[in-house]
Enzyme design. Structure first.
Site, PDB file in Angstrom:
ATOM      1  N   ARG A  26      23.884 -15.182 -19.453  1.00  0.00           N
ATOM      2  CA  ARG A  26      22.690 -15.678 -20.145  1.00  0.00           C
ATOM      3  C   ARG A  26      23.040 -16.878 -21.009  1.00  0.00           C
ATOM      4  NH1 ARG A  26      20.400 -11.967 -24.734  1.00  0.00           N
ATOM      5  NH2 ARG A  26      21.633 -13.360 -26.062  1.00  0.00           N
ATOM      6  N   HIS A  46      12.679  -5.792 -26.071  1.00  0.00           N
ATOM      7  CA  HIS A  46      13.021  -6.730 -27.136  1.00  0.00           C
ATOM      8  C   HIS A  46      12.808  -8.165 -26.676  1.00  0.00           C
ATOM      9  CE1 HIS A  46      16.584  -6.644 -24.598  1.00  0.00           C
ATOM     10  NE2 HIS A  46      16.961  -7.800 -25.131  1.00  0.00           N
ATOM     11  N   HIS A  82      11.537  -8.175 -22.903  1.00  0.00           N
ATOM     12  CA  HIS A  82      12.073  -7.736 -21.619  1.00  0.00           C
ATOM     13  C   HIS A  82      12.874  -6.455 -21.783  1.00  0.00           C
ATOM     14  CE1 HIS A  82      15.040 -10.496 -23.411  1.00  0.00           C
ATOM     15  NE2 HIS A  82      15.971  -9.781 -22.801  1.00  0.00           N
ATOM     16  N   ASP A 104      14.844 -11.855 -27.378  1.00  0.00           N
ATOM     17  CA  ASP A 104      16.230 -12.140 -27.732  1.00  0.00           C
ATOM     18  C   ASP A 104      16.365 -12.658 -29.164  1.00  0.00           C
ATOM     19  OD1 ASP A 104      17.373 -11.397 -25.299  1.00  0.00           O
ATOM     20  OD2 ASP A 104      17.036 -13.368 -24.406  1.00  0.00           O
TER      21      ASP A 104
END
Length: 309
Positions: free
Chosen positions: A272, A101, A257, A103
């Site tokens: 993150r 995916h 990723h 983000d």
């Protein structure tokens, strides 16, 4: 392996033909000088994902201050608000991101970049793989490029890894899934977007895709596999084995990723911070459109300046 010097002390080491570089002799933080920030920015645009070792001095505040040098940090997540005020905890106790995916593509203002810092690592496994969606587009035969450029896809947050690949017996993952789905988002994006800084074309697919506009469910599934399989070809990927003190930054407009779930029940935690991005623009100049949900609380809309030659 190509190594080139960018400043007197900073070096960027290329890790693969299409994606990935390691940046050395940089101490990340809010006090980083402007020349080095520009080196980081250009390395990110060129290599799509860049890695820094030895950043043990960073805490959440330092990570956030550094993020502000590269752009405007978003709130941690459009729907998950109970796992941090500045950063989102990527914690194996609440689920595992083992699905390809980019983000937060279920909103109109897709983040331009993510900054991920290792906090607690398992004794084995737990690496992350990134793929270049620019290289994926470039590898398509011309007829498939034209097809992709004329397609649009609907992305939603109910198709996220945290909502689907959950352990039903784990109360933490169930609670995370419920919070992830607490507000519904659905956005229509072009399947090929033009990068606002580099002008490169990239495939915009990944696990949040629900279906392709104007195409049946069966045909949508076939189209998804056709384009998604191009993204994840090994030649278009790079894999990072995390060590304490590591930081990764990726261009979310040009990558997908996958966090590899190969560390059994060992705890794994990273933090993150995402940076505000623009609304994707198709090859024909049309933009993404909201079908449901309002992301104004999550992020401003960033309008970047194209990269100067």
């Amino acid at each position: 392996m190509t190594v080139y010097t960018t400043l007197a002390t900073t070096t960027v080491t290329k890790l693969g033909a299409h994606i990935g570089a390691q940046v050395d002799n940089v101490r990340l933080g809010g006090d980083l000088d402007s020349a080095t920030v520009e080196v980081v920015r250009r390395a990110l645009l060129e290599h799509k994902v860049i890695f820094f070792r030895g950043q043990d001095h960073l805490d959440e505040d330092g990570q956030y201050a550094f993020a502000q040098l590269l752009g405007s940090p978003t709130t941690p997540h459009p729907t998950v608000t109970s796992h941090g005020d500045k950063s989102l905890a990527i914690d194996s106790e609440h689920g595992r991101a083992n699905s390809w995916h980019s983000d937060v593509t279920f909103v109109d203002r897709i983040p331009k970049a993510s900054i991920l810092r290792a906090v607690h690592l398992p004794p084995y496994g737990g690496s992350t793989t990134w793929a270049s969606t620019v290289a994926a587009y470039n590898s398509l035969p011309e007829p498939l490029k034209r097809l992709a450029e004329n397609l649009r896809a609907v992305h939603t947050n109910v198709y996220d890894y945290a909502a689907v690949n959950v352990d039903k017996s784990n109360a933490n993952t169930e609670a995370y899934r419920a919070e992830f789905q607490s507000s519904y988002f659905e956005t229509e994006h072009p399947v090929v977007r033009v990068h606002p800084e580099t002008g490169e074309r990239a495939l915009l697919v990944g696990h949040f895709v629900k279906h392709f506009v104007g195409v049946s469910t069966t045909e949508s599934q076939a189209l998804f596999r056709l384009f998604q399989d191009r993204v994840t070809r090994l030649e278009n990927t790079t894999r990072w084995n995390w060590a304490p003190g590591d930081v990764a930054i990726w261009d979310n407009r040009a990558t997908q990723h996958y966090a590899i779930d190969d560390y059994n029940d060992q705890p794994r935690k990273l933090t993150r911070i995402t940076l505000a991005g623009d609304i994707p623009v198709a090859v024909d100049g049309t933009t993404s459109t909201i079908r449901e949900g309002n992301a104004e609380h999550y992020s401003v809309i960033d309008t970047p300046v194209p990269l100067a030659s």
